[in-house]
Write a protein that holds these residues in place. Structure first.
Motif, PDB file in Angstrom:
ATOM      1  N   GLY A  20       0.815  -1.206   0.000  1.00 23.59           N
ATOM      2  CA  GLY A  20       0.000   0.000   0.000  1.00 23.59           C
ATOM      3  C   GLY A  20       0.851   1.258   0.000  1.00 23.59           C
ATOM      4  O   GLY A  20       2.062   1.214  -0.168  1.00 23.59           O
ATOM      5  N   GLY A  21       0.212   2.359   0.214  1.00 24.88           N
ATOM      6  CA  GLY A  21       0.908   3.643   0.236  1.00 24.88           C
ATOM      7  C   GLY A  21       0.902   4.303  -1.128  1.00 24.88           C
ATOM      8  O   GLY A  21       0.626   3.683  -2.147  1.00 24.88           O
ATOM      9  N   PHE A  22       1.237   5.589  -1.142  1.00 27.01           N
ATOM     10  CA  PHE A  22       1.222   6.381  -2.375  1.00 27.01           C
ATOM     11  C   PHE A  22       2.153   5.789  -3.432  1.00 27.01           C
ATOM     12  O   PHE A  22       1.784   5.624  -4.578  1.00 27.01           O
ATOM     13  N   MET A  23       3.373   5.466  -3.044  1.00 28.50           N
ATOM     14  CA  MET A  23       4.346   4.884  -3.967  1.00 28.50           C
ATOM     15  C   MET A  23       4.558   3.395  -3.700  1.00 28.50           C
ATOM     16  O   MET A  23       5.516   2.805  -4.180  1.00 28.50           O
ATOM     17  N   GLY A  24       3.705   2.791  -2.917  1.00 29.87           N
ATOM     18  CA  GLY A  24       3.876   1.383  -2.568  1.00 29.87           C
ATOM     19  C   GLY A  24       4.862   1.225  -1.429  1.00 29.87           C
ATOM     20  O   GLY A  24       5.352   2.202  -0.855  1.00 29.87           O
ATOM     21  N   GLY A  25       5.172   0.004  -1.110  1.00 30.72           N
ATOM     22  CA  GLY A  25       6.178  -0.268  -0.093  1.00 30.72           C
ATOM     23  C   GLY A  25       5.660  -0.393   1.328  1.00 30.72           C
ATOM     24  O   GLY A  25       6.394  -0.814   2.206  1.00 30.72           O
ATOM     25  N   LYS A  26       4.412  -0.053   1.564  1.00 28.90           N
ATOM     26  CA  LYS A  26       3.844  -0.181   2.911  1.00 28.90           C
ATOM     27  C   LYS A  26       3.205  -1.554   3.055  1.00 28.90           C
ATOM     28  O   LYS A  26       2.384  -1.956   2.236  1.00 28.90           O
TER      29      LYS A  26
ATOM     30  N   ASP B  95      10.265  -9.209  -3.619  1.00 32.02           N
ATOM     31  CA  ASP B  95       9.437  -8.059  -3.976  1.00 32.02           C
ATOM     32  C   ASP B  95       9.687  -7.660  -5.424  1.00 32.02           C
ATOM     33  O   ASP B  95      10.673  -8.069  -6.034  1.00 32.02           O
ATOM     34  N   THR B  96       8.744  -6.896  -5.971  1.00 27.91           N
ATOM     35  CA  THR B  96       8.899  -6.344  -7.309  1.00 27.91           C
ATOM     36  C   THR B  96       9.089  -4.841  -7.154  1.00 27.91           C
ATOM     37  O   THR B  96       8.239  -4.155  -6.611  1.00 27.91           O
ATOM     38  N   SER B  97      10.213  -4.342  -7.592  1.00 23.89           N
ATOM     39  CA  SER B  97      10.535  -2.929  -7.446  1.00 23.89           C
ATOM     40  C   SER B  97       9.841  -2.094  -8.519  1.00 23.89           C
ATOM     41  O   SER B  97       9.664  -2.536  -9.647  1.00 23.89           O
ATOM     42  N   ILE B  98       9.470  -0.846  -8.129  1.00 26.00           N
ATOM     43  CA  ILE B  98       8.890   0.051  -9.108  1.00 26.00           C
ATOM     44  C   ILE B  98       9.694   1.332  -9.246  1.00 26.00           C
ATOM     45  O   ILE B  98       9.844   1.855 -10.330  1.00 26.00           O
ATOM     46  N   TYR B  99      10.249   1.856  -8.135  1.00 29.39           N
ATOM     47  CA  TYR B  99      10.939   3.134  -8.217  1.00 29.39           C
ATOM     48  C   TYR B  99      11.774   3.343  -6.961  1.00 29.39           C
ATOM     49  O   TYR B  99      11.244   3.276  -5.854  1.00 29.39           O
ATOM     50  N   GLN B 100      13.036   3.578  -7.114  1.00 31.10           N
ATOM     51  CA  GLN B 100      13.955   3.893  -6.018  1.00 31.10           C
ATOM     52  C   GLN B 100      13.782   2.971  -4.808  1.00 31.10           C
ATOM     53  O   GLN B 100      13.694   3.416  -3.671  1.00 31.10           O
ATOM     54  N   GLY B 101      13.704   1.690  -5.067  1.00 31.34           N
ATOM     55  CA  GLY B 101      13.622   0.720  -3.979  1.00 31.34           C
ATOM     56  C   GLY B 101      12.235   0.475  -3.421  1.00 31.34           C
ATOM     57  O   GLY B 101      12.075  -0.363  -2.541  1.00 31.34           O
ATOM     58  N   GLN B 102      11.235   1.185  -3.901  1.00 31.92           N
ATOM     59  CA  GLN B 102       9.864   0.939  -3.440  1.00 31.92           C
ATOM     60  C   GLN B 102       9.358  -0.379  -4.019  1.00 31.92           C
ATOM     61  O   GLN B 102       9.656  -0.726  -5.156  1.00 31.92           O
ATOM     62  N   SER B 103       8.592  -1.096  -3.233  1.00 29.17           N
ATOM     63  CA  SER B 103       8.061  -2.390  -3.655  1.00 29.17           C
ATOM     64  C   SER B 103       6.607  -2.259  -4.070  1.00 29.17           C
ATOM     65  O   SER B 103       5.798  -1.693  -3.330  1.00 29.17           O
ATOM     66  N   LYS B 104       6.288  -2.765  -5.243  1.00 24.26           N
ATOM     67  CA  LYS B 104       4.901  -2.759  -5.708  1.00 24.26           C
ATOM     68  C   LYS B 104       4.149  -3.960  -5.146  1.00 24.26           C
ATOM     69  O   LYS B 104       3.042  -3.838  -4.660  1.00 24.26           O
ATOM     70  N   ASP B 105       4.754  -5.122  -5.256  1.00 21.49           N
ATOM     71  CA  ASP B 105       4.141  -6.368  -4.801  1.00 21.49           C
ATOM     72  C   ASP B 105       5.172  -7.196  -4.055  1.00 21.49           C
ATOM     73  O   ASP B 105       6.370  -7.048  -4.275  1.00 21.49           O
TER      74      ASP B 105
END
Length: 64
Positions: free
Chosen positions: A14-20, A45-55
Motif C-alpha cells: 500500500g501507500g502512495f508509492m507502494g512499499g507499505k 518483492d517487485t521494485s517500481i521506483y527507487q527501492g519501493q516495492s509494488k508487490d
C-alpha cells in the motif's frame, strides 16, 4: 520419487508509492497457506521506483 505442486501468491503493498506492508495481514496470508499444507520456499518483492516495492511474491510448495 517425490512430486511437488507449487503455488504463487502476490501481496499488494500500500501507500502512495507502494512499499507499505500491513504486517498482520501479510502474516495471516502466510499462516493460512501453512495451515493448508503449503511450505514457503521463496519470497521476493517487485521494485517500481527507487527501492519501493509494488508487490511481494510468495512461492509455496507441497507434496502431491
Amino acid at each position: 520419487m517425490e512430486r511437488w505442486t507449487y503455488k504463487t501468491v502476490k501481496y499488494k503493498t500500500g501507500g502512495f508509492m507502494g512499499g507499505k506492508i500491513k504486517e498482520e495481514e501479510f502474516e495471516e496470508l502466510l499462516n493460512n497457506a501453512g495451515y493448508e499444507g503449503w511450505e514457503l520456499v521463496s519470497c521476493f518483492d517487485t521494485s517500481i521506483y527507487q527501492g519501493q516495492s509494488k508487490d511481494i511474491v510468495a512461492v509455496f510448495k507441497r507434496r502431491v
